[in-house]
Design a protein around this motif. Structure first.
Motif, mmCIF file in Angstrom:
data_model
loop_
_atom_site.group_PDB
_atom_site.id
_atom_site.type_symbol
_atom_site.label_atom_id
_atom_site.label_comp_id
_atom_site.label_asym_id
_atom_site.label_seq_id
_atom_site.Cartn_x
_atom_site.Cartn_y
_atom_site.Cartn_z
ATOM 1 N N LEU A 96 0.830 -1.205 0.000
ATOM 2 C CA LEU A 96 0.000 0.000 0.000
ATOM 3 C C LEU A 96 0.865 1.255 0.000
ATOM 4 O O LEU A 96 0.592 2.209 -0.745
ATOM 5 N N ILE A 97 1.909 1.256 0.782
ATOM 6 C CA ILE A 97 2.828 2.406 0.833
ATOM 7 C C ILE A 97 3.506 2.608 -0.525
ATOM 8 O O ILE A 97 3.652 3.736 -1.009
ATOM 9 N N ILE A 98 3.882 1.512 -1.152
ATOM 10 C CA ILE A 98 4.506 1.604 -2.474
ATOM 11 C C ILE A 98 3.515 2.172 -3.485
ATOM 12 O O ILE A 98 3.870 3.031 -4.311
ATOM 13 N N GLU A 99 2.256 1.727 -3.414
ATOM 14 C CA GLU A 99 1.244 2.226 -4.348
ATOM 15 C C GLU A 99 0.950 3.712 -4.107
ATOM 16 O O GLU A 99 0.656 4.443 -5.055
ATOM 17 N N ILE A 100 1.026 4.141 -2.850
ATOM 18 C CA ILE A 100 0.826 5.575 -2.557
ATOM 19 C C ILE A 100 1.939 6.398 -3.175
ATOM 20 O O ILE A 100 1.692 7.442 -3.789
ATOM 21 N N THR A 101 3.179 5.930 -3.036
ATOM 22 C CA THR A 101 4.303 6.697 -3.590
ATOM 23 C C THR A 101 4.308 6.672 -5.113
ATOM 24 O O THR A 101 4.804 7.602 -5.744
ATOM 25 N N ASN A 102 3.756 5.611 -5.702
ATOM 26 C CA ASN A 102 3.677 5.533 -7.167
ATOM 27 C C ASN A 102 2.444 6.242 -7.718
ATOM 28 O O ASN A 102 2.278 6.334 -8.925
ATOM 29 N N GLN A 103 1.577 6.694 -6.835
ATOM 30 C CA GLN A 103 0.344 7.388 -7.191
ATOM 31 C C GLN A 103 -0.529 6.554 -8.138
ATOM 32 O O GLN A 103 -1.143 7.064 -9.066
ATOM 33 N N ASN A 104 -0.604 5.264 -7.846
ATOM 34 C CA ASN A 104 -1.414 4.338 -8.630
ATOM 35 C C ASN A 104 -2.710 4.089 -7.858
ATOM 36 O O ASN A 104 -2.770 3.251 -6.974
ATOM 37 N N VAL A 105 -3.763 4.841 -8.202
ATOM 38 C CA VAL A 105 -5.008 4.840 -7.433
ATOM 39 C C VAL A 105 -5.740 3.504 -7.523
ATOM 40 O O VAL A 105 -6.278 3.010 -6.529
ATOM 41 N N ASN A 106 -5.758 2.892 -8.707
ATOM 42 C CA ASN A 106 -6.488 1.629 -8.864
ATOM 43 C C ASN A 106 -5.894 0.530 -7.982
ATOM 44 O O ASN A 106 -6.619 -0.196 -7.294
ATOM 45 N N ASN A 107 -4.586 0.392 -8.027
ATOM 46 C CA ASN A 107 -3.933 -0.611 -7.179
ATOM 47 C C ASN A 107 -4.025 -0.231 -5.709
ATOM 48 O O ASN A 107 -4.092 -1.106 -4.841
ATOM 49 N N LEU A 108 -4.032 1.052 -5.419
ATOM 50 C CA LEU A 108 -4.159 1.523 -4.042
ATOM 51 C C LEU A 108 -5.490 1.073 -3.448
ATOM 52 O O LEU A 108 -5.545 0.558 -2.323
ATOM 53 N N ILE A 109 -6.574 1.222 -4.210
ATOM 54 C CA ILE A 109 -7.898 0.794 -3.741
ATOM 55 C C ILE A 109 -7.937 -0.718 -3.588
ATOM 56 O O ILE A 109 -8.472 -1.241 -2.601
ATOM 57 N N LEU A 110 -7.361 -1.445 -4.519
ATOM 58 C CA LEU A 110 -7.342 -2.904 -4.459
ATOM 59 C C LEU A 110 -6.574 -3.401 -3.229
ATOM 60 O O LEU A 110 -7.059 -4.264 -2.491
#
Length: 161
Positions: free
Chosen positions: A45-59
């Protein structure tokens, strides 16, 4: 050492209720697995936040939610199984002690009041039941703690390397 001897002697009273103990251990292992996966998912989740990938963040956030709910449900089912196991062992022990009390000689019954026997049956059985419950919860808690430590080491390797 005395606790192990008592545990071995009282294991025969667990017959018929051992399946609840195994259910408790099984769901304890599932709880540990969920506790190991949660920190890994938080790292993702932290990695997805830093990558600004919203779809993967929600998943990933939804997966964390599911694993958290799963942990609590598994722990609840394990606790119910543990209670059924300990209650069943307690009833068997109390019945055995009560039948042994009936075999006492009249002299013993006259020198001691009936309250002494009833008190001993309740207190001794509760102490034996307490040993089973504490031992099983200690084992499951230790497994969960070890699982969380492994997850922390995996997160450190995954995130910082």
């Amino acid at each position: 050492m005395e606790t192990l001897k008592s545990l071995k002697r009282t294991w025969k009273y667990a017959y018929g209720y051992r399946r609840y103990l195994f259910i408790f251990i099984f769901f304890g292992i599932l709880t540990t697995v969920c506790n190991v996966l949660n920190p890994l998912l938080v790292a993702q989740l932290i990695i997805e936040i830093t990558n600004q990938n919203v779809n993967n963040l929600i998943l990933v956030g939804f997966l964390i939610f599911l694993f958290s709910i799963g942990t609590e449900v598994f722990w609840l089912i394990g606790s119910v199984a543990s209670n059924k196991f300990s209650r069943g062992v307690l009833v068997k022990l109390q019945c055995e002690l009560a039948s042994e009390t009936l075999l006492l000689e009249q002299k013993e019954l006259l020198t001691n009041s009936s309250g002494v026997f009833a008190d001993r049956i309740n207190n001794d059985c509760n102490q034996v039941r307490h040993v089973f419950v504490e031992l099983s919860h200690t084992v499951i808690t230790t497994m969960a703690s070890l699982g969380i430590m492994v997850a922390v080491f995996l997160v450190n390797k995954y995130v910082f390397c």
